[in-house]
Design a protein around this motif. Structure first.
Motif: not given
Ligand code: GAL
Length: 421
Positions: A41-43, A46-48, A75-77, A99-101, A305-309, A341-343, A377-379
């Motif tokens: 969902w990084w369109a 900063g996400e892209k 946002g957040a998929g 997906v979130h870890a 924490w949350l981890a993009d995976s 780049r993603k922060g 909220a972020h899995g």
């Molecule tokens: C989170 C994701 C982040 C960021 C955010 C906003 O769920 O883990 O990488 O993209 O959504 O879209």
């Protein structure tokens, strides 16, 4: 393109995964697809920028493979997850999806939609390179089904320093009460919406931050493991305080995604926004430097924490290419390029920190020393159906303001979904 993929669809065996871990080894097989559809969902913004950095590494690491951007904005998929559901149901899977870890993947594992990546995970040395707690979060019944790219912190407040100083606010608030005091002060100074807020899931983030302040890290985590009741009086008080804070946010919150809410901050229409630290890359993309950050008041050293995976779908048309993508995601240079780049900060503890901001360096230190708590909220804390139910309850509260109904809905969601953790 997708129909060619479907024709090639095959269930990936553990053996195929091991073979595929030597990227490009199947290049001589003319029938093999060479396009890898990566679903995220990084369109934009900063996400892209983060995704683009990973794609550049993939191009260098995986000769002969082509990246295909399966992106669904939101946002957040929030939209992507629905599209993914439909595609998986129709047997039209992307090769790999974001997906979130943690608990978020449980239902897809149960449904057999993602491949067991344990052998590849071990062969890439991830068990040693990742912090133990994260490996634990990724493990389901002794197996690993996703590869983390980076770790974000959720419980961070972003400021517009000019707006705050115009109202005489020069220091970060030390407590929830002081934070509410500052919101009042901003409103009195003519800032109509002191807190920039977006739709349902961003509201869930805010409620989680308030719950964390009032319950402390252990009891907060217990809300998702069953040791802390959602029906308790501390939760009642947190919801009341959350409702108070909501009154200081923008009235159009339910129609805004997080970058649009961030726009209010950038434009000086708000003084604060609670958002995960992907906010930094977006602020940079918008050339806005007049901000500061602090951990949500009262959260102490809790690092939410949350981890993009990324996964490998069992129906992937190009499992070799997708595995090469995962190997790039897993690699130290891949994590350096992506996270710079993603922060976020690298999930690996041995990735170089070249190109990282002071904020990221400090966050990496906090990740080592702080108390990890998961995010619903972020899995990392909640399964997807639980997350959906919580988002819906928050969205409803935003209109109704009925605290009793919100608490009952959150308690009912926990009761219904907690067995699945
Ligand atoms: C989170 C994701 C982040 C960021 C955010 C906003 O769920 O883990 O990488 O993209 O959504 O879209």
């Amino acid at each position: 393109m997708r129909s060619t993929r479907r024709a090639l669809t095959a269930v990936v065996s553990a053996a195929a995964l091991l073979v595929a871990s030597a990227c490009g080894s199947g290049d001589d097989d003319e029938s093999r697809a060479t396009t890898v559809e990566v679903f995220t969902w990084w369109a934009e913004g900063g996400e892209k920028a983060g995704l683009d950095a990973l794609v550049a590494r993939f191009a260098a690491d995986c000769a002969g493979q082509t990246f295909e951007n399966g992106v669904v904005a939101g946002g957040a998929g929030i939209n992507a997850k629905q599209v993914l559901d439909a595609r998986l149901r129709q047997n039209d899977p992307p090769d790999t999806f974001q997906v979130h870890a943690g608990a978020e993947l449980l239902d897809r594992i149960d449904a057999g939609q993602v491949a067991d990546l344990t052998a590849a995970f071990d062969s890439w040395g991830l068990r040693e390179a990742l912090p133990d707690g994260l490996v634990e979060g990724l493990t389901v019944n002794g197996k690993i089904y996703s590869v983390p790219a980076g770790v974000h912190r959720a419980n961070v407040v972003w400021t517009n320093d000019q707006v705050l100083s115009d109202a005489g606010i020069l220091l970060p608030p030390k407590s929830l009460a002081e934070f509410v005091g500052n919101l009042k002060r901003l409103r009195a100074a003519g800032v109509e919406s002191p807190l920039a807020l977006g739709r349902d899931w961003t509201q869930l983030m805010l409620l989680e931050a308030v719950l964390l302040s009032e319950l402390g890290p252990q009891r907060f985590t217990g809300l998702f493991t069953g040791t802390t009741p959602w029906t308790g009086t501390v939760v009642t008080k947190a919801i009341k305080d959350y409702g108070t804070i909501l009154e200081y946010s923008n009235a159009d919150r339910d129609s805004l995604d997080w970058p649009q809410a961030q726009r209010l901050l950038i434009d000086g229409k708000a003084g604060y926004q609670l958002m995960g630290d992907w906010a930094a890359a977006e602020l940079t993309a918008n050339s806005f430097a007049g901000y500061d950050t602090f951990v949500f008041p009262g959260n102490g050293t809790a690092f939410q924490w949350l981890a993009d995976s990324f996964t490998l779908t069992t129906g992937a048309a190009n499992p070799d290419g997708a595995t090469c993508w995962l190997r790039t995601v897993a690699s130290a240079p891949g994590q350096q390029a992506f996270n710079a780049r993603k922060g976020s900060i690298p999930a690996r503890t041995d990735a170089p920190t070249e190109g990282f901001t002071d904020y990221q360096i400090a966050t990496a230190a906090d990740w080592k020393s702080g108390l990890p708590v998961p995010s619903c909220a972020h899995g990392s804390a909640c399964s997807q159906p639980w997350q959906n139910a919580a988002n819906a309850a928050l969205g409803a509260f935003s209109t109704s303001g009925d605290a009793g109904v919100l608490q009952s809905a959150l308690a009912a969601a926990a009761k219904q979904f907690i067995r699945r953790q």
